[in-house]
Design a protein around this motif. Structure first.
Motif, PDB file in Angstrom:
ATOM      1  N   LYS A   1      45.144  33.075  44.249  1.00  0.00           N
ATOM      2  CA  LYS A   1      45.183  33.920  45.441  1.00  0.00           C
ATOM      3  C   LYS A   1      46.119  35.118  45.286  1.00  0.00           C
ATOM      4  CE  LYS A   1      42.509  31.553  48.297  1.00  0.00           C
ATOM      5  NZ  LYS A   1      42.769  30.172  48.044  1.00  0.00           N
ATOM      6  N   GLU A   2      47.256  34.901  44.575  1.00  0.00           N
ATOM      7  CA  GLU A   2      48.237  36.004  44.491  1.00  0.00           C
ATOM      8  C   GLU A   2      47.688  37.188  43.718  1.00  0.00           C
ATOM      9  OE1 GLU A   2      48.765  32.374  43.985  1.00  0.00           O
ATOM     10  OE2 GLU A   2      49.682  33.052  42.134  1.00  0.00           O
ATOM     11  N   LEU A   3      46.759  36.912  42.815  1.00  0.00           N
ATOM     12  CA  LEU A   3      46.276  37.987  41.958  1.00  0.00           C
ATOM     13  C   LEU A   3      44.853  38.356  42.305  1.00  0.00           C
ATOM     14  CD1 LEU A   3      47.540  36.486  38.617  1.00  0.00           C
ATOM     15  CD2 LEU A   3      48.586  38.322  39.856  1.00  0.00           C
ATOM     16  N   SER A   4      44.475  38.186  43.573  1.00  0.00           N
ATOM     17  CA  SER A   4      43.052  38.294  43.902  1.00  0.00           C
ATOM     18  C   SER A   4      42.493  39.682  43.667  1.00  0.00           C
ATOM     19  CB  SER A   4      42.810  37.886  45.345  1.00  0.00           C
ATOM     20  OG  SER A   4      43.526  38.756  46.185  1.00  0.00           O
TER      21      SER A   4
END
Lengths: 188, 137
Positions: free
Chosen positions: A135-138
């Motif tokens: 999710k953090e690097l979506s």
């Protein structure tokens, strides 16, 4: 080129091999997936930020793309040089895609807002098929590698452009990726 | 012939993945799942030692009235547990296919650190698809 007799059959050095002999050579997608996974981890360790990571992947692809262009032109178009935008895009869409991924790209579209924007889409890019982005690097798109390849092919054919990868997943093809190609004025 | 749940245990005995696929199963807290995994890991290690036959691999199947639990251990020490209903015939084949999904979407994921809990969307989706397909047969 002499075939030296030896106990073990020696392979011909790569620069001396015939270009057409190995067309259609395939490698295992799993083997490539592991290699690409390592490339991504390597880039991630050295990058500071998502933009930098995408740029590194794009650079990896750029180095591949220069060689892909030379190889494909030498194999398939030895006497004609593309000098139309549509021609080079079609070359990428069918020829380059077919040699890299074994099938043609899924669509080639012209952008609606600007004259110098085009889009090539692939419903299931093989290289990022196994990658689940956290999710953090979506915002990251692993197809930045393919974008790099396309950018190199365009730059090498004298159509300077900037290519970026975007996820345009649909219900039917959740992994669908689109490469947005923005041509520089100098090439149009 | 339904599959109830899947557990994946790393080589240190920690639970790295668990998922239930049937309604009506008893709800356990996360802590209880971790304890379950650790206990199974311990039992597995003990059974591989006390086996009367040398070179034993440890517990492979545990059968009870209401379920049976199959365990598949990979060459690296990762254990895959599958809990299914007692009349399920082909749990071993199902386990192999779960292993395939794991090899595809977890091992080839550059954002996964080995031996850590699995957080890969494609793995969840792939496993969901596989279990749905196996349960509908």
């Amino acid at each position: 080129m002499s075939n030296r007799p030896s106990f073990v059959a020696k392979r011909v050095p790569i620069l001396d091999r015939s270009i057409n002999k190995n067309r259609g050579n395939e490698i295992n997608v799993a083997a490539f997936a592991f290699l690409f996974s390592e490339m991504l981890q390597y880039a991630q360790k050295r990058a500071n930020g998502i933009q930098d990571l995408e740029k590194r992947l794009s650079d990896f692809g750029y180095r591949v793309g220069i060689r892909v262009l030379e190889l494909q032109v030498a194999r398939d178009k030895p006497n004609r040089r593309e000098n139309r935008v549509l021609g080079i895009l079609y070359f990428i869409h069918s020829n380059v895609w077919k040699s890299l991924f074994g099938k043609q790209a899924d669509s080639l579209e012209k952008g609606t807002e600007n004259d110098d924007e085009y889009m090539i889409s692939d419903n299931e890019p093989q290289i990022s098929k196994f990658i689940s982005i956290p999710k953090e690097l979506s915002v990251l798109n692993a197809a930045a590698f393919i974008a790099g390849i396309v950018e190199a092919v365009l730059d090498g054919s004298q159509f300077p452009a900037r290519v970026s990868a975007h996820s345009t997943g649909t219900d039917q093809f959740p992994l669908r990726t689109t490469l947005l190609i923005k041509f520089d004025k100098s090439g149009m | 012939m339904t599959i109830y749940s899947v557990f994946i245990i790393n080589k240190a005995g920690g639970l790295i993945y668990n998922k239930e696929f049937a309604e009506g199963l008893a709800k356990l807290s996360t802590n209880e799942y971790l304890v379950l995994a650790g206990t199974f890991h311990g039992v597995h290690a003990i059974t591989s030692r006390i086996s009367p036959v040398p070179n034993s691999t440890g517990i492979e199947m545990l059968q009870a009235d209401t379920f049976k639990l199959h365990c598949f251990q990979t060459a690296t020490g990762t254990k895959f547990l599958l809990a299914a209903d007692p009349n399920h015939q082909n749990v071993d084949a199902a386990l192999r296919r779960v292993y395939e999904v794991y090899a595809d979407y977890v091992m080839k994921n550059p954002f996964y650190t080995p031996e850590m809990p699995i957080r890969a969307e494609l793995f969840d989706m792939g496993l969901q698809r596989l279990i749905k397909q196996l349960n509908s047969v």
